[in-house]
Design a protein around this motif. Sequence first.
Motif, PDB file in Angstrom:
ATOM      1  N   PRO A 292       0.913  -1.275  -0.057  1.00  0.00           N
ATOM      2  CA  PRO A 292      -0.077  -0.086   0.030  1.00  0.00           C
ATOM      3  C   PRO A 292       0.983   1.121  -0.123  1.00  0.00           C
ATOM      4  N   PRO A 293       0.388   2.389  -0.386  1.00  0.00           N
ATOM      5  CA  PRO A 293       1.188   3.634  -0.232  1.00  0.00           C
ATOM      6  C   PRO A 293       1.558   3.991   1.020  1.00  0.00           C
ATOM      7  N   ALA A 294       2.807   4.470   1.107  1.00  0.00           N
ATOM      8  CA  ALA A 294       3.509   5.016   2.413  1.00  0.00           C
ATOM      9  C   ALA A 294       2.446   6.132   3.112  1.00  0.00           C
ATOM     10  N   ILE A 295       1.822   6.979   2.315  1.00  0.00           N
ATOM     11  CA  ILE A 295       1.069   7.871   2.494  1.00  0.00           C
ATOM     12  C   ILE A 295       0.063   7.982   1.529  1.00  0.00           C
ATOM     13  N   GLU A 296      -1.167   8.473   1.890  1.00  0.00           N
ATOM     14  CA  GLU A 296      -2.399   8.463   0.853  1.00  0.00           C
ATOM     15  C   GLU A 296      -3.070   9.545   1.849  1.00  0.00           C
ATOM     16  N   LEU A 297      -3.258  10.877   1.051  1.00  0.00           N
ATOM     17  CA  LEU A 297      -4.166  11.759   1.622  1.00  0.00           C
ATOM     18  C   LEU A 297      -5.316  12.032   0.517  1.00  0.00           C
ATOM     19  N   LYS A 298      -6.619  12.062   1.191  1.00  0.00           N
ATOM     20  CA  LYS A 298      -7.655  11.850   0.435  1.00  0.00           C
ATOM     21  C   LYS A 298      -8.675  13.119   0.712  1.00  0.00           C
ATOM     22  N   GLY A 299      -8.867  13.802  -0.214  1.00  0.00           N
ATOM     23  CA  GLY A 299      -9.840  14.973  -0.109  1.00  0.00           C
ATOM     24  C   GLY A 299      -9.580  15.994   0.911  1.00  0.00           C
ATOM     25  N   ILE A 300      -8.185  16.391   1.177  1.00  0.00           N
ATOM     26  CA  ILE A 300      -7.911  17.425   2.070  1.00  0.00           C
ATOM     27  C   ILE A 300      -8.088  18.758   1.775  1.00  0.00           C
ATOM     28  N   SER A 301      -8.786  19.357   2.789  1.00  0.00           N
ATOM     29  CA  SER A 301      -9.254  20.834   2.529  1.00  0.00           C
ATOM     30  C   SER A 301      -8.618  21.591   3.769  1.00  0.00           C
TER      31      SER A 301
ATOM     32  N   ALA B 251      -5.972  27.381   1.696  1.00  0.00           N
ATOM     33  CA  ALA B 251      -4.889  27.111   1.415  1.00  0.00           C
ATOM     34  C   ALA B 251      -4.903  25.860   0.604  1.00  0.00           C
ATOM     35  N   ASN B 252      -5.709  24.842   0.963  1.00  0.00           N
ATOM     36  CA  ASN B 252      -5.733  23.488   0.391  1.00  0.00           C
ATOM     37  C   ASN B 252      -7.386  23.306  -0.208  1.00  0.00           C
ATOM     38  N   LYS B 253      -7.442  22.535  -1.350  1.00  0.00           N
ATOM     39  CA  LYS B 253      -8.760  22.458  -1.824  1.00  0.00           C
ATOM     40  C   LYS B 253      -9.041  21.122  -2.302  1.00  0.00           C
ATOM     41  N   ASP B 254      -9.680  20.285  -1.617  1.00  0.00           N
ATOM     42  CA  ASP B 254      -9.792  18.926  -1.939  1.00  0.00           C
ATOM     43  C   ASP B 254      -8.700  18.065  -2.699  1.00  0.00           C
ATOM     44  N   ILE B 255      -7.591  18.047  -1.822  1.00  0.00           N
ATOM     45  CA  ILE B 255      -6.159  17.471  -2.338  1.00  0.00           C
ATOM     46  C   ILE B 255      -6.142  16.087  -2.060  1.00  0.00           C
ATOM     47  N   SER B 256      -5.846  15.210  -2.989  1.00  0.00           N
ATOM     48  CA  SER B 256      -5.626  13.811  -2.985  1.00  0.00           C
ATOM     49  C   SER B 256      -4.114  13.295  -3.603  1.00  0.00           C
ATOM     50  N   ILE B 257      -3.514  12.661  -2.675  1.00  0.00           N
ATOM     51  CA  ILE B 257      -2.116  12.367  -3.397  1.00  0.00           C
ATOM     52  C   ILE B 257      -1.687  10.922  -2.639  1.00  0.00           C
ATOM     53  N   ARG B 258      -1.122  10.370  -3.300  1.00  0.00           N
ATOM     54  CA  ARG B 258      -0.512   8.936  -2.983  1.00  0.00           C
ATOM     55  C   ARG B 258       0.839   8.909  -3.196  1.00  0.00           C
ATOM     56  N   VAL B 259       1.740   8.517  -2.041  1.00  0.00           N
ATOM     57  CA  VAL B 259       3.250   8.369  -1.919  1.00  0.00           C
ATOM     58  C   VAL B 259       3.628   6.972  -1.705  1.00  0.00           C
ATOM     59  N   MET B 260       4.154   6.269  -2.685  1.00  0.00           N
ATOM     60  CA  MET B 260       4.795   4.998  -2.555  1.00  0.00           C
ATOM     61  C   MET B 260       6.010   4.904  -1.729  1.00  0.00           C
ATOM     62  N   PRO B 261       5.923   3.721  -0.955  1.00  0.00           N
ATOM     63  CA  PRO B 261       7.092   3.615  -0.224  1.00  0.00           C
ATOM     64  C   PRO B 261       8.390   3.362  -0.946  1.00  0.00           C
ATOM     65  N   GLY B 262       9.555   3.654  -0.231  1.00  0.00           N
ATOM     66  CA  GLY B 262      10.938   3.465  -0.859  1.00  0.00           C
ATOM     67  C   GLY B 262      11.135   4.442  -2.203  1.00  0.00           C
ATOM     68  N   THR B 263      10.341   5.447  -2.046  1.00  0.00           N
ATOM     69  CA  THR B 263      10.570   6.423  -3.306  1.00  0.00           C
ATOM     70  C   THR B 263      10.929   7.850  -2.847  1.00  0.00           C
ATOM     71  N   ILE B 264      11.344   8.652  -3.587  1.00  0.00           N
ATOM     72  CA  ILE B 264      11.371  10.366  -3.256  1.00  0.00           C
ATOM     73  C   ILE B 264      10.224  10.854  -4.096  1.00  0.00           C
ATOM     74  N   HIS B 265       9.551  11.586  -3.529  1.00  0.00           N
ATOM     75  CA  HIS B 265       8.176  12.180  -3.998  1.00  0.00           C
ATOM     76  C   HIS B 265       8.074  13.500  -3.816  1.00  0.00           C
TER      77      HIS B 265
END
Length: 530
Positions: A4-13, A21-35
């Motif tokens: 699974p993603p190391a970090i997953e943000l869903k719909g952050i406002s 400052a933030n409008k409905d942000i979603s992002i996935r950061v995979m483990p062992g990577t530089i994102h």
Amino acid sequence: MTAPPAIELKGISKSFGPVQANKDISIRVMPGTIHGIIGENGAGKSTLMSILYGFYKADKGEIFIKGKKAHIPDSQAAIAAGIGMVFQHFKLVENFTVLENIILGAEDGRFLKPSIAKARRSLIELAEDYGLHVEPDALIQDIGVGMQQRVEILKALYRQADILILDEPTGVLTPAEADQLFRILDRLREEGKTIILITHKLREIMDTTDTVSVMRRGEMTATVKTSETSPAELAELMVGRKVLLRVDKQPAKPGEVVLDIKNLHVRDEKGVERLKGIDLQVRAGEVVGIAGVAGNGQSELLEVLGGYADGTGSITVNGQSLDLTGKNSDGQSRRARGIAHVPEDRQREGLIMDFAAWENVAFGYHNDAAYRSGILMNNAAIREDAEGKMERFDVRPPNPKLAAKNFSGGNQQKIVLAREIERNPDLLLIGQPTRGVDIGAIEFIHEQIIALRDKGKAVLLVSVELDEIMALSDRIAVMFDGHIMGERLPDQTDEKELGLLMAGITDTDKPHSVEEVQQNLSFAGGDQGA
């Protein structure tokens, strides 16, 4: 089975009053990577990561860590979840040692001795594992910014962070220190750590990251594999228009000598000689760039020219001598002689952060007739002038009543530039013009510097960014250990030759080892922590 993603943000406002400052942000950061996360100043990057680290609470949205929903009300919860954050402005106690800073807030009990012993053992192990060598008993105030950044990374690793967030990590580093940092990040990635890199420097993104997400005005505009994009595409995604990634300028037409420096010596408050017989000229209609590793006399050169420090020798501007000591050697006297100064540290030397933008626009020029009504200040006239300057220099938001501290770094820099450049000076002193500034503002600042040159003004530019020096300068002078090692024309040199001169090596045609260059840089005191 895919991890699974190391970090997953869903719909952050997240909103601060009327500003979202933030409008409905979603992002996935995979483990062992530089994102990488990039965007203009004020795009919402740091706010998003501050939510992840528990500094702010999102108005809505969800956070998942390694596939499990997480509640992060504060930074202690983030640390417990394996997240560490290295801030742009370090959170270290300057009169504590490296070891004391690393264990601060993570002591094992009431007695410090066992905690310090444990930290010392861990420090040795981490240094060997990741190449993060530091002096455990050194005071923070006695080590360079590159080494301080290592301490911040070690703090996170000591707390067993698997996910590291770095916010504009190279904003205060020299090129050599930045290169060393990215070697460390590569090592951390190899060891399975996940790294989120917030930056506005496209070259760092292209050279370092696996994936990059682009933010603009609080929204996520794209997430792409770094290998499948380009600097031009990323710049357009950041700004919303095509951005010129080079400085478009005509050949200089140098005129009479404006600034003439002969045998200039400067000592610091401890009596250490920082400038050791500088000779330099800058002519009307040219930009002379000063290249060098930080700490080799460039700052002292700007300070004595700007009236912040005393010196000995001779400085003339338009043929008239400047006082180098005494009451007529201050900044006010320099401004009266047609010298404008954009200092290296805008927050400490260029602005009063708690004062409004319109007040900052008048600083240093408050005795001008246009700003006065008899013996009193004409605040209405100053505010009107500030509004015009902020509009012409595209300061966002264009609100002169807003305190300087509430503007992003790039917009703070524009306020200082507007104040100094619009004085139509004969000589502009400008230090680190784009430090901590996003790609759109960099393009604008470069245009303003060249426009001033093209009006027949003299510009002395100091920057640790070699590509900026190469792009803007008509002549380049290289400083090392308080000396000018030589001058070069940009079209007749390259970064390798300049780098050798920056290391104090004048025989640039001879092959030199990396060890020789590093030894020279360390001798000069500039390459701290590299």
